[in-house]
Design a protein around this motif. Structure first.
Motif, short mmCIF file in Angstrom:
data_model
loop_
_atom_site.label_atom_id
_atom_site.label_comp_id
_atom_site.label_asym_id
_atom_site.label_seq_id
_atom_site.Cartn_x
_atom_site.Cartn_y
_atom_site.Cartn_z
N GLU A 179 46.55 -61.73 64.46
CA GLU A 179 45.80 -60.53 64.81
C GLU A 179 44.40 -60.57 64.23
O GLU A 179 43.79 -59.53 63.99
CB GLU A 179 46.52 -59.28 64.31
N GLU A 181 43.63 -61.47 61.18
CA GLU A 181 43.80 -60.75 59.92
C GLU A 181 43.70 -61.68 58.72
O GLU A 181 43.80 -61.21 57.58
CB GLU A 181 45.15 -60.03 59.90
N SER A 206 48.29 -51.60 63.27
CA SER A 206 49.29 -52.38 64.02
C SER A 206 50.72 -52.05 63.61
O SER A 206 51.67 -52.50 64.26
CB SER A 206 49.05 -53.87 63.85
N GLU A 272 38.73 -50.70 61.33
CA GLU A 272 39.81 -51.10 62.23
C GLU A 272 39.47 -50.77 63.68
O GLU A 272 39.83 -51.51 64.60
CB GLU A 272 41.12 -50.42 61.83
N ARG A 278 42.43 -54.88 66.84
CA ARG A 278 43.12 -53.68 66.36
C ARG A 278 42.72 -52.42 67.10
O ARG A 278 43.45 -51.44 67.08
CB ARG A 278 42.87 -53.51 64.86
#
Length: 577
Positions: A179, A181, A206, A272, A278
């Motif tokens: 993602e 991340e 998420s 985010e 996201r």
């Protein structure tokens, strides 16, 4: 000191400094010493004990001699004379004995105000830039209490909240992973990476993927119990009731935690929202509520009020106006630049809303959202399929969310069937597209291996469940052994996937406690790191620099002439040699 020098009074000796200092004036019979200051006139009573320590004012290195025979055990700086007997009751004729005292200056920074400032200096302010009030309330209280604000400017200088949104390029350049991340090794973050952050900062949007998975399961088990083609399974609605209440609890818990994050750490939520992946999960809370409405057990309620549909679809429409506008208008967040499989979350809400609205008897609203979803799904589908030459290919870590390709056509087939009143050719076309995409991904087992567990794995569950429900609807129209078997198999796969992921998620959350690591995706810096390309290529052997070094090492020795000759030899000549 000799006996000849003993007196009935105290003698103060101050050889070099003529300043006025406190003196001991007289003794009392009750084993106490009365200290009086010549300047202030105040007196302090100190009980006589084996060792008495007196701290004198700052006066350089002044030596004070007190002549008193019975003042035994007096000490300076905590060092006493243990050999002296305890102080006895003094008489009128007691002869004093000289005792020496040393006055030393008090150290700087020992005052209460300076100590408070020092404690403020070491107070952790690393997360204030992400707090909603950025510590302003605390500073106001500090100011009202009269405490010094000496270090306020220093603290504020360490807090540099980036008010401008980060460009989308920074997210792609600085992050990697399922993602986006995971921080790249060449990047740095604005929050400390050597300590655990507050829980709210580590709680991502998420997390609502869990609600999507469990909520869709409640809808599937309701369909298994009520669909004609699957009645041979004799499934009770009790399973639907249990799953629905579990989904309600999950939605309530996750929503409450994230609402606290919005209130306390709004900057983290804002980052985010600007994250290219996201941002699509901001649709997840509302889609979860739509699933709860679709999976509502008959024992709880048989009819839903129509205003509920408008309440749930209003935030989805607002998000679509913002995000779809960015896709269309161009700029940094145009669709061709930010397209990834998670964009399907921004599409599928239209079809879920159309399905719920048609189930409640509405007409125009469901058709509107179905049309909007269909138009943007076609654009997104083509964009993801036809990766333009100027765009980078999707990273391998994003492969798990490829299953989101299946979600939109699966739900769209059911929504259109509900709008039309039958599973006609339009519904079948959408269903067959979803079924083909499902099998095309399922046969590629190696495509989804080698990934560390994360919340992104919940992307498997919701599309799988949607495909299973659509298969049940299709098997009700085309009823045979093949369609019924396919419906049971897809339902079983979806259930096993959700169950295994739910158990794994609980294991990582409560046993291993690594489900929510530091969310570096929201803490990337707006500054690009400085790359040393020359040394990078030398290390990895990817440029002419490594070839030159190899040639140099091949021909050079301890002779200076040979070194100079080696520098002048080309790579082609070196190969011939």
């Amino acid at each position: 000191m000799n006996q000849d020098e003993q007196r009935d009074y105290f003698e103060l000796q101050e050889p070099e400094y003529p300043e006025t200092v406190p003196s001991v004036l007289k003794h009392k019979y009750s084993k106490q010493v009365v200290l009086e200051s010549e300047t202030s006139g105040l007196s302090n009573t100190i009980s006589a004990m084996q060792s008495i320590s007196i701290s004198m004012p700052s006066a350089g290195n002044k030596i004070i001699t007190v002549v008193d025979e019975n003042a035994q055990g007096f000490s300076i700086n905590g060092v006493g004379d243990d050999s002296c007997p305890p102080l006895e009751t003094l008489g009128n004729n007691a002869e004093p004995k000289a005792v020496m005292f040393l006055s030393r200056p008090m150290s700087k920074g020992s005052s209460i105000g300076e100590a408070d400032n020092d404690s403020q200096r070491f107070k952790d302010k690393n997360f204030d830039s992400f707090k909603t009030w950025s510590g302003k309330l605390e500073r106001q209280i500090t100011s009202l209490s009269g405490r010094s604000r000496k270090f306020d400017s220093e603290e504020e200088s360490t807090q540099n909240p980036e008010n401008e949104p980060l460009p989308v390029d920074r997210y792609f350049d600085a992050l990697e992973g399922p993602e986006l991340e995971t921080l790249r090794s060449t990047e740095e973050i604005v929050l400390p990476d050597d300590k655990t952050w507050p829980f709210l900062l580590r709680f991502p949007i998420s997390s609502f993927g869990i609600c999507l998975g469990v909520g869709s399961q409640s809808v599937m088990w309701k369909a298994l119990a009520s669909t004609i083609s699957t009645r041979f399974l004799h499934i009770s609605l009790t399973a639907n009731l249990i799953l629905w209440w579990i989904a309600v609890a999950l939605v309530a818990v996750v929503s409450s935690i994230y609402l606290l994050k919005v209130i306390l750490y709004f900057e983290a939520v804002r980052r985010e929202y600007y994250h290219p992946i996201r941002v699509n999960f901001f649709f997840a809370p509302w889609i979860s509520l739509l699933f709860l409405s679709l999976g509502l057990p008959p024992s709880v309620s048989s009819n839903l009020p129509e205003p509920l549909w408008y309440i749930l679809m209003t935030p989805i429409l607002c998000l679509e106006l913002k995000i779809y506008g960015q896709w269309m208008s161009g700029g940094q967040r145009r669709l061709s630049k930010v397209a990834n499989p998670s964009n399907h979350l921004a599409i599928v809400g239209n079809f879920v809303g159309a399905l719920l609205g048609a189930s409640m008897g509405l007409k125009e609203g469901p058709i509107f959202f179905f049309a909007v979803g269909l138009a943007h799904y076609l654009v997104l589908f083509v964009t993801l399929y036809q990766r333009l030459p100027t765009n980078e290919t999707l990273p391998k870590e994003l492969h798990p969310v490829f299953f989101l390709f299946v979600a939109a056509p699966s739900v769209a087939s059911m929504a259109w069937a509900k709008i039309r009143g039958s599973f006609d050719y339009g519904s079948r076309i959408a269903y067959f597209i979803a079924l083909f995409l499902y099998f095309s991904l399922a046969v590629r087992v190696n495509f989804f291996r080698g990934f560390k567990f994360s919340l992104a794995w919940w992307a498997y569950t919701f599309p799988m469940t949607g495909a299973a429900i659509a298969t049940m609807r299709y098997s009700s129209v085309v009823t045979n052994v093949l369609t019924q078997t396919l419906a049971v198999i897809l339902s079983l796969v979806a259930t096993l996937t959700v169950t295994s992921l739910l158990v794994t998620t609980m294991l990582h959350a409560f046993v291993l406690r690594d489900l929510f690591p530091n969310d570096v995706a929201i803490a990337i810096s707006d500054r690009k790191p400085k790359h040393h390309r020359k040394w990078f290529h030398i290390r990895h052997g990817g440029s002419e620099w490594s070839k030159d070094i190899e040639t140099f090492l091949k021909f050079a020795n301890t002779s200076n002439n040979d070194i100079e000759a080696a520098l002048n030899i080309s790579n082609d000549e070196a190969k011939r040699v």
